[in-house]
Design an enzyme around this catalytic site. Structure first.
Site, short mmCIF file in Angstrom:
data_model
loop_
_atom_site.label_atom_id
_atom_site.label_comp_id
_atom_site.label_asym_id
_atom_site.label_seq_id
_atom_site.Cartn_x
_atom_site.Cartn_y
_atom_site.Cartn_z
N GLU A 1 0.83 -1.22 0.00
CA GLU A 1 0.00 0.00 0.00
C GLU A 1 0.85 1.26 0.00
OE1 GLU A 1 -2.85 -0.10 3.17
OE2 GLU A 1 -3.74 -1.95 2.48
N ALA B 1 -11.31 2.87 8.34
CA ALA B 1 -11.42 3.70 9.54
C ALA B 1 -11.61 5.17 9.19
CB ALA B 1 -10.16 3.53 10.39
N HIS C 1 -7.88 1.73 1.51
CA HIS C 1 -7.74 1.52 2.96
C HIS C 1 -8.50 2.61 3.74
CE1 HIS C 1 -4.91 -0.39 6.15
NE2 HIS C 1 -6.05 -0.02 6.70
P1 NAD Z 1 -10.09 -8.05 17.24
O1 NAD Z 1 -8.80 -8.36 17.90
O2 NAD Z 1 -11.23 -7.58 18.08
O3 NAD Z 1 -10.60 -9.32 16.41
C1 NAD Z 1 -9.77 -10.11 15.63
C2 NAD Z 1 -10.30 -11.52 15.66
O4 NAD Z 1 -9.52 -12.31 14.75
C3 NAD Z 1 -10.19 -12.17 17.05
O5 NAD Z 1 -11.44 -12.69 17.45
C4 NAD Z 1 -9.18 -13.27 16.84
O6 NAD Z 1 -9.44 -14.42 17.64
C5 NAD Z 1 -9.36 -13.58 15.35
N1 NAD Z 1 -8.27 -14.34 14.77
C6 NAD Z 1 -6.95 -14.40 15.17
N2 NAD Z 1 -6.28 -15.28 14.39
C7 NAD Z 1 -7.17 -15.79 13.52
C8 NAD Z 1 -7.08 -16.77 12.48
N3 NAD Z 1 -5.92 -17.42 12.24
N4 NAD Z 1 -8.18 -17.02 11.74
C9 NAD Z 1 -9.35 -16.39 12.00
N5 NAD Z 1 -9.51 -15.50 12.99
C10 NAD Z 1 -8.43 -15.18 13.74
O7 NAD Z 1 -9.75 -6.98 16.12
P2 NAD Z 1 -10.75 -5.99 15.35
O8 NAD Z 1 -10.79 -4.69 16.07
O9 NAD Z 1 -12.02 -6.70 15.05
O10 NAD Z 1 -9.90 -5.73 14.00
C11 NAD Z 1 -9.61 -6.80 13.13
C12 NAD Z 1 -8.60 -6.36 12.09
O11 NAD Z 1 -9.21 -5.43 11.22
C13 NAD Z 1 -7.40 -5.61 12.66
O12 NAD Z 1 -6.39 -6.50 13.11
C14 NAD Z 1 -6.94 -4.79 11.48
O13 NAD Z 1 -5.95 -5.49 10.77
C15 NAD Z 1 -8.19 -4.66 10.61
N6 NAD Z 1 -8.64 -3.26 10.52
C16 NAD Z 1 -8.71 -2.69 9.29
C17 NAD Z 1 -9.13 -1.37 9.17
C18 NAD Z 1 -9.26 -0.70 7.82
O14 NAD Z 1 -9.08 0.49 7.74
N7 NAD Z 1 -9.58 -1.41 6.78
C19 NAD Z 1 -9.46 -0.63 10.32
C20 NAD Z 1 -9.42 -1.27 11.55
C21 NAD Z 1 -8.99 -2.59 11.65
#
Ligand code: NAD
Length: 323
Positions: free
Chosen positions: A263, A285, A282
């Site tokens: 990215e 958020a 991206h």
């Molecule tokens: P979170 O920690 O609440 O949830 C993540 C979940 O993924 C957890 O329940 C965890 O058990 C699970 N997990 C871990 N390993 C795994 C695997 N191998 N297979 C399947 N599930 C698995 O996090 P969240 O706040 O829900 O955010 C999730 C992700 O979203 C963040 O890590 C970030 O990378 C991404 N995100 C992207 C944006 C964006 O702008 N697009 C913004 C915020 C977050």
């Protein structure tokens, strides 16, 4: 220096902090690891989004660091274990942007199902292709959610409102989790179990060594012909080339990507010319509400740390060695 900002970040909450503390803003510092190492040596705290790579090596050269303020929740650019060993607090606004990302995931799902992006492009180009713009409904379709954390559960709630059936793959969720019952979701114990029945797959797991390329050629082949893939988590969880090939073979019905392996992407790819692919830069958020909450949460915690109080929104330890 109290706060080093190593990316292009600005917000009213930062301007407030700058009235009280010595803030150094270097929007391009993340691109220059050598200079980053020099500057972080003097910093008491650092504020980053997702471009600055705070590796164990970089952190080892930061003897004065009390805390890292992450503007966002993915922590794949921060060596959290190394930070903890050094007694450095990692602040992340864990609840600040989940709603925005969940809404974007639903928006992308609806846009794929109803061919909104293609309809818009073709109509603006002078067409009136009602047949070519025929979509499908979300109602009664199966949605596989990978990662049933804060965002995944919000997606489940919204998908249920659209009449979707939810299946979850998350190795850390137990079969008796009350959240499954809340959204009438079933738990798949193997990746394929979820992929084989899903009409839509939405990814909400973090990028870790285990999830790196979790969506590879094998995973895409296991998905139903015509199914849709939505990634608003991290580009690294998917093998982009494998996704491209699956789309080129007309195996998958479409994809929506808010995140990419690199990215911004260094070069244009075949995705850009595909009518059934939606690309966003991206922006999960990037809503006014989420940005305001994020900056306020991180700035308030940096203020706490710098004035000797424990942080509130941290992922490792609340207090640093000394302020
Ligand atoms: P979170 O920690 O609440 O949830 C993540 C979940 O993924 C957890 O329940 C965890 O058990 C699970 N997990 C871990 N390993 C795994 C695997 N191998 N297979 C399947 N599930 C698995 O996090 P969240 O706040 O829900 O955010 C999730 C992700 O979203 C963040 O890590 C970030 O990378 C991404 N995100 C992207 C944006 C964006 O702008 N697009 C913004 C915020 C977050």
């Amino acid at each position: 220096m109290d706060i080093l900002i190593s990316e292009d970040l600005d917000a009213p909450a930062i301007q407030e902090l700058a009235k009280k503390y010595h803030v150094v803003r270097e929007p391009a510092l993340w691109k220059d690891p050598v200079r980053l190492k020099e500057m972080i040596r003097e910093a008491r705290t650092i504020m980053v989004r997702n471009q600055t790579q705070l590796t164990a090596e970089v952190l080892s050269g930061a003897p004065n660091l009390l805390g890292i303020g992450r503007i966002g929740v993915g922590l794949d650019n921060i060596a959290v274990d190394a930070a903890t060993k050094q007694n450095v607090v990692v602040i992340a606004p864990l609840n600040a942007n989940a709603t925005s990302v969940a809404e974007l995931a639903l928006a992308l799902m609806l846009a794929l199902a109803h061919k909104i992006a293609f309809s818009d492009r073709s109509t603006k180009a002078g067409g009136w292709d009602r047949k070519g713009c025929t979509g499908i409904e979300l109602d009664k379709k199966v949605l596989a959610i990978f990662g049933f954390g804060r965002i995944g559960r919000m997606v489940a709630a919204r998908a249920r409102a659209f009449g979707m059936r939810v299946v979850v793959f998350d190795p850390f969720v137990k079969a008796d989790s009350p959240h499954l019952g809340e959204y009438a979701a079933t738990l798949a114990t193997k990746i394929e179990e979820a992929l084989e029945i899903a009409d839509f797959v939405s990814v909400h797991s973090p990028l870790t060594p285990e999830t790196k390329h979790m969506f590879n050629a094998k995973a895409f082949a296991a998905m139903k012909r015509g199914a849709f893939f939505i990634n608003t988590s991290r580009g690294g969880v998917m093998d982009e080339l494998a996704l491209l090939q699956s789309l080129q073979l007309n195996h998958l019905g479409g994809a929506a990507l808010d995140v990419r392996e690199v990215e911004p992407p260094k070069e244009r790819s075949a995705f850009e010319s595909m009518d059934n692919v939606i690309l966003t830069p991206h922006i999960g958020a990037f809503t006014q509400e989420a940005q305001t909450r994020t900056f306020e949460c991180v700035c308030e915690d940096l203020d706490r740390l710098l004035s000797g109080q424990p942080a509130v929104s941290f992922v490792n330890i609340a207090s640093a060695k000394s302020a």
